[in-house]
Design a protein around this motif. Sequence first.
Motif, PDB file in Angstrom:
ATOM      1  N   LEU A 125      -3.626   6.115  -4.640  1.00 15.29           N
ATOM      2  CA  LEU A 125      -3.711   5.077  -3.614  1.00 15.29           C
ATOM      3  C   LEU A 125      -3.341   3.749  -4.252  1.00 15.29           C
ATOM      4  O   LEU A 125      -4.102   3.217  -5.056  1.00 15.29           O
ATOM      5  N   GLY A 126      -2.173   3.247  -3.920  1.00 19.88           N
ATOM      6  CA  GLY A 126      -1.693   2.015  -4.534  1.00 19.88           C
ATOM      7  C   GLY A 126      -1.765   0.847  -3.581  1.00 19.88           C
ATOM      8  O   GLY A 126      -1.248   0.907  -2.462  1.00 19.88           O
TER       9      GLY A 126
ATOM     10  N   LYS B  93      -2.707   6.786   7.079  1.00 22.51           N
ATOM     11  CA  LYS B  93      -2.576   8.138   6.540  1.00 22.51           C
ATOM     12  C   LYS B  93      -3.784   8.483   5.672  1.00 22.51           C
ATOM     13  O   LYS B  93      -4.332   9.590   5.757  1.00 22.51           O
ATOM     14  N   THR B  94      -4.211   7.539   4.838  1.00 18.32           N
ATOM     15  CA  THR B  94      -5.406   7.777   4.031  1.00 18.32           C
ATOM     16  C   THR B  94      -6.620   7.959   4.928  1.00 18.32           C
ATOM     17  O   THR B  94      -7.465   8.825   4.675  1.00 18.32           O
TER      18      THR B  94
ATOM     19  N   TYR C 137       0.845  -1.187   0.000  1.00 20.95           N
ATOM     20  CA  TYR C 137       0.000   0.000   0.000  1.00 20.95           C
ATOM     21  C   TYR C 137       0.878   1.233   0.000  1.00 20.95           C
ATOM     22  O   TYR C 137       1.930   1.278   0.644  1.00 20.95           O
ATOM     23  N   ILE C 138       0.434   2.243  -0.771  1.00 20.22           N
ATOM     24  CA  ILE C 138       1.088   3.545  -0.742  1.00 20.22           C
ATOM     25  C   ILE C 138       0.052   4.643  -0.918  1.00 20.22           C
ATOM     26  O   ILE C 138      -0.875   4.519  -1.732  1.00 20.22           O
ATOM     27  N   HIS C 139       0.177   5.673  -0.117  1.00 17.56           N
ATOM     28  CA  HIS C 139      -0.599   6.905  -0.260  1.00 17.56           C
ATOM     29  C   HIS C 139       0.389   7.953  -0.758  1.00 17.56           C
ATOM     30  O   HIS C 139       1.291   8.354  -0.026  1.00 17.56           O
ATOM     31  N   TRP C 140       0.185   8.394  -1.994  1.00 21.75           N
ATOM     32  CA  TRP C 140       1.188   9.250  -2.619  1.00 21.75           C
ATOM     33  C   TRP C 140       0.506  10.445  -3.284  1.00 21.75           C
ATOM     34  O   TRP C 140      -0.439  10.271  -4.045  1.00 21.75           O
ATOM     35  N   GLN C 141       1.008  11.633  -2.989  1.00 21.70           N
ATOM     36  CA  GLN C 141       0.524  12.819  -3.680  1.00 21.70           C
ATOM     37  C   GLN C 141       1.666  13.819  -3.838  1.00 21.70           C
ATOM     38  O   GLN C 141       2.091  14.452  -2.877  1.00 21.70           O
ATOM     39  N   ALA C 142       2.159  13.929  -5.055  1.00 26.50           N
ATOM     40  CA  ALA C 142       3.171  14.931  -5.382  1.00 26.50           C
ATOM     41  C   ALA C 142       2.478  16.259  -5.656  1.00 26.50           C
ATOM     42  O   ALA C 142       1.251  16.323  -5.857  1.00 26.50           O
ATOM     43  N   GLY C 143       3.276  17.329  -5.685  1.00 24.11           N
ATOM     44  CA  GLY C 143       2.699  18.665  -5.815  1.00 24.11           C
ATOM     45  C   GLY C 143       1.856  18.878  -7.047  1.00 24.11           C
ATOM     46  O   GLY C 143       0.856  19.594  -7.012  1.00 24.11           O
ATOM     47  N   ALA C 144       2.226  18.253  -8.164  1.00 23.99           N
ATOM     48  CA  ALA C 144       1.508  18.477  -9.421  1.00 23.99           C
ATOM     49  C   ALA C 144       0.299  17.559  -9.589  1.00 23.99           C
ATOM     50  O   ALA C 144      -0.456  17.708 -10.557  1.00 23.99           O
TER      51      ALA C 144
ATOM     52  N   ASN D 108       3.754   6.751   4.688  1.00 24.12           N
ATOM     53  CA  ASN D 108       2.660   6.662   3.713  1.00 24.12           C
ATOM     54  C   ASN D 108       2.666   5.321   2.979  1.00 24.12           C
ATOM     55  O   ASN D 108       2.032   5.183   1.933  1.00 24.12           O
ATOM     56  N   MET D 109       3.352   4.322   3.537  1.00 19.37           N
ATOM     57  CA  MET D 109       3.379   2.993   2.950  1.00 19.37           C
ATOM     58  C   MET D 109       2.934   1.955   3.979  1.00 19.37           C
ATOM     59  O   MET D 109       2.941   2.204   5.188  1.00 19.37           O
ATOM     60  N   GLY D 110       2.560   0.761   3.484  1.00 18.52           N
ATOM     61  CA  GLY D 110       2.159  -0.325   4.362  1.00 18.52           C
ATOM     62  C   GLY D 110       0.941   0.032   5.194  1.00 18.52           C
ATOM     63  O   GLY D 110       0.114   0.864   4.803  1.00 18.52           O
ATOM     64  N   TYR D 111       0.804  -0.608   6.355  1.00 16.05           N
ATOM     65  CA  TYR D 111      -0.364  -0.347   7.197  1.00 16.05           C
ATOM     66  C   TYR D 111      -0.393   1.101   7.673  1.00 16.05           C
ATOM     67  O   TYR D 111      -1.467   1.674   7.914  1.00 16.05           O
TER      68      TYR D 111
END
Length: 345
Positions: A57-58, A222-223, A44-51, A214-217
């Motif tokens: 949500l992976g 975070k989400t 799992y990954i919660h990722w948000q870059a500036g652009a 922002n990864m794993g559990y």
Amino acid sequence: MPEVKFEPFLGEHCESTMLVNLLRQQGIDLSEEMVFGLGMGLGYIHWQAGAMPFPFLGGRAKPDMLAENLSAVLGVEFDVRATASAARARDNALAALTAGKLVGLKLDHYYLEYFREKRVHFHAHYATLYKVEGEDAWLVDTKGGGGGGRTSLASLDEARAAKGPMSSKNLSLTVKEGAALDGLRAQLADKLASAFFVALAANAHTYLNPPIKNMGYKGVLKTSASVGAWLDEIADPAESLPIIAMLMERAGTGGGLFRKMYGRFLQQGQSLTGMAALGVAAREFDAIAARWTEVAELIEEAGRRGKRDALAQASRLLAEISQRERAQLTTLETLARQAGAPALA
């Protein structure tokens, strides 16, 4: 022009579908779930870059890792190529086809002419090239991708060269021939049980010990903490939230698909090893997958109707999911270590 004759497999997830096709064509017959599990695909990954207009949500390991992890646990070797030259990339693919090999391609599905879903760009899609004739190419894709079909070479070049999040430079891969492949064909049944426990232990350990929050559990938490504010913080939530939900559930990036696949991997592991506890864990992952589906539905409802309470409920479910996944993977890591799984080098 070159064409590889084979029996195409249409799976649920793009990277594992591609790998199943490549491996089966070379005599290594694995299910999609086994490829995903041995490839340590759960994550799992919660990722948000500036652009980025909204979070990504992976629900799986990062792209390109399934093949690398399969090599680590099974010994199968892949010829992975990347180049900034579109001409060289096309030549590499044509040479492999001419040699009788299927070619796995990483690309942005947005440009593929057969691909119907054109709402978003996704630069970490995978498909399997099996034929080139004139100015056209034919690929095998997932069930969600319509099973694949024809696209022009020009569109394929554009898809392979597209730049964006998680993209690679015209990446392609084939299965390497040689002693390692011959040995795996001859001893696959004997290697699977030990490989299963090695992959199980390593995947659980990675999920439980994320390098960043922002990864794993921790990423699921975070989400959970952020989702309640999405109606205020995401531009055009009426459009963006349904896309997030679609990517989660139907495109599989963060929703129930990978939990269902991992549950089936555990069921197959039970059949392979005779360990009853794996069946119990498989049923729990099925239940967790249903919770992910609920989260996606709530996020879509919030976008379409502006319902804040839907996002609040999604937050509560995500906190529950994090706790349940952490508990299950803790148990699975213990079981795998007790079965003698060594740490990967």
